[in-house]
Write an enzyme that holds these catalytic residues in place. Structure first.
Site: not given
Ligand code: ATP
Ligand code: MG
Length: 728
Positions: A33-34, A219-220, A250, A606
């Site tokens: 997402k981030t 975000d969040e 979360q 995490r």
């Molecule tokens: P959270 O809910 O914990 O905030 P999130 O959904 O925001 O998580 P991210 O932090 O954006 O998730 O991504 C998690 C990890 O996966 C990061 O290291 C990111 O670089 C990697 N990632 C995300 N999408 C891809 C993708 N399509 N290909 C490879 N790596 C990815």
């Molecule tokens: Mg995130």
């Protein structure tokens, strides 16, 4: 451009390339997402030529904002990243208010921001001015009510009092707010609320910002509160391009007014919104994702998702049980060292997470003792906390009565009727005699009052305080450090002052108990002999700031709440015990237990590769200084054995004789002890620690505990029924 979209899956690409209209992305941890949000910013600038300053992105912590900007630096043309508006709600609002607040007519642009303790002194001043007794009307509790009122946008004039208590709170709130304005100060909640007010009262100001922000991203999103939601809605009001990402599983800030219903509100407010779902987790191994799912599944109020990962099974989860919290901390640090040496994992890629701030002390000490670098993420370090600083200031003053900085700190803490004027008079009088104010204070009790400038109430307050100090000074000769500390806390009424029975109050008191525990190892030596050494050691710990420099090589220590959104190859979740995590307060309602479970979910997710869950068999709680047996956290038993190393829990290096009797498979309690079998001075032998001498023995909850000094092992608190002591 291709590069921007290359590292994204089709759903993420859709999120990034959909430029117009409201979009909501609800998806599990690690699903990118981030990452999607970050790439979207770059995409808008690169592909749609939207000027960076017309993009607003709200993150949950300053650290998250820093990380996002760091990523964008590589994606955007030079210098562009600084023109983006990326930050937390608080920091963005503060920036806007500096520019605009004078429009409201009663704040200057050089306003100061009051933190928690400043706020508290303001509440107290309001109480004093209204002639209300702060013992009866707890400042901390009032502060909290004010804060939640502000989070719900209830200004003093709208505050509805239904009970007498609320009537009082309303009056204090009113005066408190006036005082803030008089001081040209905004508290944390005001940063949001005043911005909100400004936008409502001055549509022309709002219009400028609405016009500016062609794109608004959050975000969040599940952790926004009412004011934040409203701000977002107002700011996106013109262009209507609102991009929100979040995860209902979360949501961990409802105690601060965050309201997951904002996600539902979003769907109502923007019926034409587009929903994007992401289900692949790119962060963690299958083992970690599975464990996380097993934990969160127990929550009733949730919608199941289909999170999966292709990162492979990975190492099993290690559940490690230690004898006590010291040993748990020692295990963590030793393991970090081992992973670094034998597997070349940099300590900076590892993080230790805990439920309560007080847990950081032992960890910090373990890192310092082994010369390992650590980084305390946000939050004040243990020795920087107000209550700890107050206590140390007392101790310093009693160690060296000439220390006027410490005197200034404690003379009105707790308040004892010595106002600023009296303080000023004392300073001047001391100055005239060329002595320190502390010594001048002592003169008040040893010399006739007539020679001093004080009379009436101020003389009495000063003499009372000097008498108190005098009593404590003489107690140094006879009491040991712990007894001395207890006397200090009792005579100054500090406990009542600091612990207003609210969550924060309890935590403050718990921190002081943590400090007290650090004194235990000085045993029975009179305070006079060891106070200097204790203060010096504390000062060294507080000076460990230098360790911070090398952030990349330092292990992060952080609470679970601050860990949100972050990721680390190796994660240690410590203190996995009932009453600690889940926290004892959360047993009161299903809602708070579910929030606690979401917190566990956040913690587990995490980790990228390796996860350690640790707990201590015994932990010192509250006042006794003796460790009490603990039960393993319910979250541990939610994880199926096939995900755990050896299908079970393992113990850290400690002697098996001490572990077994309290282990989870042994539920038979030893018969209650009613008499003491050891007394001070008894010589004993222990299987692991060797020869020792009993310092004290006492009964506690039907158990006999002995504090024993072991040569080469220091002082240990042992439960007699468990420790298998031999007499010598
Ligand atoms: P959270 O809910 O914990 O905030 P999130 O959904 O925001 O998580 P991210 O932090 O954006 O998730 O991504 C998690 C990890 O996966 C990061 O290291 C990111 O670089 C990697 N990632 C995300 N999408 C891809 C993708 N399509 N290909 C490879 N790596 C990815
Ligand atoms: Mg995130």
């Amino acid at each position: 451009m291709n590069d921007l979209l290359k590292g994204l899956n089709p759903a993420q690409r859709e999120a990034v390339t959909t430029v117009d209209g409201p979009i909501l992305t609800l998806a599990g941890p690690g699903s990118g997402k981030t990452r999607a949000l970050t790439h979207r910013i770059a995409y808008l600038v690169e592909q749609h030529h939207i000027a960076p300053w017309r993009i607003l992105a709200v993150t949950f912590t300053n650290k998250a904002a820093r990380e996002m900007k760091l990523r964008l630096e590589n994606m955007l043309p030079d210098g562009q990243v600084h023109r983006l508006n990326v930050g937390t709600f608080h920091s963005l609002c503060a920036r806007w208010l500096r520019r605009e607040v004078e429009t409201l007519g009663y704040y200057g642009s050089n306003f100061v921001i009051y933190d928690d303790s400043d706020q508290e002194s303001m509440v107290k001043r309001a109480l004093r001015e209204l002639d209300l007794d702060e013992k009866r009307w707890r400042p901390g509790a009032i502060q909290r009510v004010i804060s939640s009122a502000k989070n719900e946008m209830i200004t003093p004039d709208k505050f509805q009092a239904r009970t007498y208590q609320e009537e009082i709170t309303a009056r204090v709130y009113n005066r408190y707010q006036e005082l803030l304005v008089e001081n040209n100060a905004l508290d944390f909640d005001d940063l949001l609320l005043v911005t909100h007010l400004l936008f409502r009262r001055h549509p022309d100001v709002l219009e400028r910002y609405q016009e500016q922000f062609m794109q608004v991203m959050v975000d969040e999103f599940q952790d926004t509160n009412m004011v934040q939601y409203d701000l977002v809605k107002m700011l996106a009001g013109k262009h209507g391009n609102l991009f929100a990402v979040g995860d209902l599983d979360q949501g961990i800030f409802s105690w601060r007014g965050a309201d997951y219903r904002n996600v539902l509100q979003f769907q109502k407010d923007y019926p034409q919104h587009k929903i994007i779902r992401l289900s692949q987790n790119y962060r963690s191994t299958d083992t970690i994702v599975s464990a996380a799912k097993q934990i969160i599944r127990k929550n009733k109020q949730r919608i199941d998702n289909d999170l999966f990962t292709e990162r492979g099974i990975g190492p099993k989860i290690q559940v490690v049980e230690s004898y006590d919290a010291e040993e748990e901390a020692a295990f963590v640090v030793t393991e970090i060292k081992r992973l670094n040496l034998s597997e070349q994992i940099s300590p900076g890629k590892m993080a230790v997470m805990y439920r309560t701030n007080a847990q950081s002390r032992l960890l910090e000490e373990a890192f310092i003792n082994r010369g390992m670098a650590y980084l305390l993420v946000r939050g004040t370090r243990f020795y920087d906390r107000k209550e700890i600083k107050d206590a140390l200031a007392y101790l310093r003053l009693l160690y060296n009565p000439q220390d006027s900085v410490s005197l200034n700190r404690v003379i009105s803490v707790p308040p004892r009727g010595i106002g600023a004027k009296t303080m000023g008079d004392l300073d001047r009088w001391a100055f005239e005699q060329r002595i320190s104010p502390g010594l001048a204070l002592f003169k008040l009790i040893s010399e006739p009052l007539g020679q001093s400038p004080f009379n009436g109430r101020s003389a009495k307050s000063l003499i009372d305080f000097a008498t108190l100090l005098n009593l404590l000074m003489s107690a140094k000769e006879t009491l040991n450090l712990v007894e001395f500390f207890d006397l200090l806390m009792a005579r100054t009424n500090y406990k009542t002052f600091i612990n207003d029975k609210t969550e924060e109050g309890e935590e403050r008191w718990e921190n002081l108990m943590e400090l007290r525990r650090a004194m235990l190892r000085f045993g029975n030596s009179p305070t006079q002999e060891v106070l200097g050494q204790f203060l010096e050691e504390v000062a060294l710990v507080a000076d460990a700031d230098a360790l911070k420099e090398d952030e990349a090589n330092a292990t992060a220590l952080l609470t679970l709440h601050t860990a949100k959104g972050l990721e680390f190859p190796v994660v240690f979740l410590v203190g996995m015990e009932e009453g600690l995590f889940p926290h004892s307060r959360s047993t009161e309602s299903t809602e708070s237990m579910e929030e606690e479970r979401r917190l566990a979910y956040v913690g587990v997710t995490r980790a990228k590769d390796r996860l350690y869950l640790t707990r201590a068999f015994r932990r010192q709680k509250g006042y006794s200084g003796f460790a009490e047996p603990t039960d393993p956290s319910r979250f541990l038993s939610d994880i199926s054995p096939d995900l755990l190393e050896n299908g079970n829990y393992r113990t850290s290096k400690i002697a098996p004789t001490m572990v077994k009797p309290v282990a989870r498979w042994d539920k038979t309690p030893s018969p209650a002890a009613t008499t003491l079998s050891y007394k001070t001075g008894d010589k004993v032998r222990h299987a692991t620690f060797g020869d020792g001498t009993v310092i004290t023995a006492k009964l506690d909850g039907g158990q006999e505990y002995a504090q024993i000094a072991f040569a080469g092992h220091g002082i240990k608190n042992l439960a007699v029924s468990i420790a298998k002591l031999e007499r010598r």
